[in-house]
Scaffold this motif. Sequence first.
Motif, PDB file in Angstrom:
ATOM      1  N   LEU A 143     -23.555 -19.263 -26.211  1.00  0.00           N
ATOM      2  CA  LEU A 143     -24.999 -19.421 -27.293  1.00  0.00           C
ATOM      3  C   LEU A 143     -26.200 -18.520 -26.589  1.00  0.00           C
ATOM      4  O   LEU A 143     -26.910 -19.496 -25.763  1.00  0.00           O
ATOM      5  CB  LEU A 143     -24.487 -19.564 -28.383  1.00  0.00           C
ATOM      6  N   TRP A 157     -29.238 -14.778 -31.651  1.00  0.00           N
ATOM      7  CA  TRP A 157     -28.406 -14.615 -30.517  1.00  0.00           C
ATOM      8  C   TRP A 157     -28.706 -13.033 -29.630  1.00  0.00           C
ATOM      9  O   TRP A 157     -29.135 -11.919 -29.706  1.00  0.00           O
ATOM     10  CB  TRP A 157     -27.114 -14.936 -30.460  1.00  0.00           C
ATOM     11  N   ASP A 163     -20.466 -15.409 -31.442  1.00  0.00           N
ATOM     12  CA  ASP A 163     -20.197 -16.292 -32.746  1.00  0.00           C
ATOM     13  C   ASP A 163     -20.103 -17.322 -33.761  1.00  0.00           C
ATOM     14  O   ASP A 163     -20.459 -18.068 -34.795  1.00  0.00           O
ATOM     15  CB  ASP A 163     -22.252 -15.920 -32.926  1.00  0.00           C
TER      16      ASP A 163
END
Length: 190
Positions: A143, A157, A163
Amino acid sequence: MLTVDGLAYEHLQAEDVFIDPHPETVFTRTVYGIDLGVVSPTSVTEWKLDQSKRKWATDEFYRSNANEEDWIRWLADRNAMLVLCDPSSSDRQVEYWRKRYGLNIRRSRAKSFGDRFRLWKGLGQTIFVSRSAPNLWEELQNLAQKRHRNGVWLEEWAEGCADHAWDSGAYGLSEFMTYQMHPIKFRRVA
């Protein structure tokens, strides 16, 4: 593995975080977090709290093109007592799951990106990911925060970062750590 400026958890070491609990660990509570995917994978993370208040991601369901029966069956096989879902899930949807499947499900209190990001503080100290949750571990390693053109890090992100396991993990973690997001307000008694 991606090499991206702004990795959220760049100092993670597998030997500190990606470990299994000792076989004699006594767990006091189990909850599940779920993040439904349509094109992206549906992710369910099983969390267990031990007697020392450490949080362990002990199992996961992570599948693209999963239908409702797939993840419901996975939860039923584990006798899931409490499931926390995306806070944006509608009242109607949550009520449907309760009635149709007898699922004890409610929305997570981790509403914002910042709430979810703060829940992950303690990785390698009080929060651990077992080897039965490899997709969660993979996401944590990759991430990366998005950066605005003026150089400021944004609360989102970078494009292309998976995610779903991170979200489902945060939804489950929120059950153990809600006091950090919603402090108790005391009222003066006259």
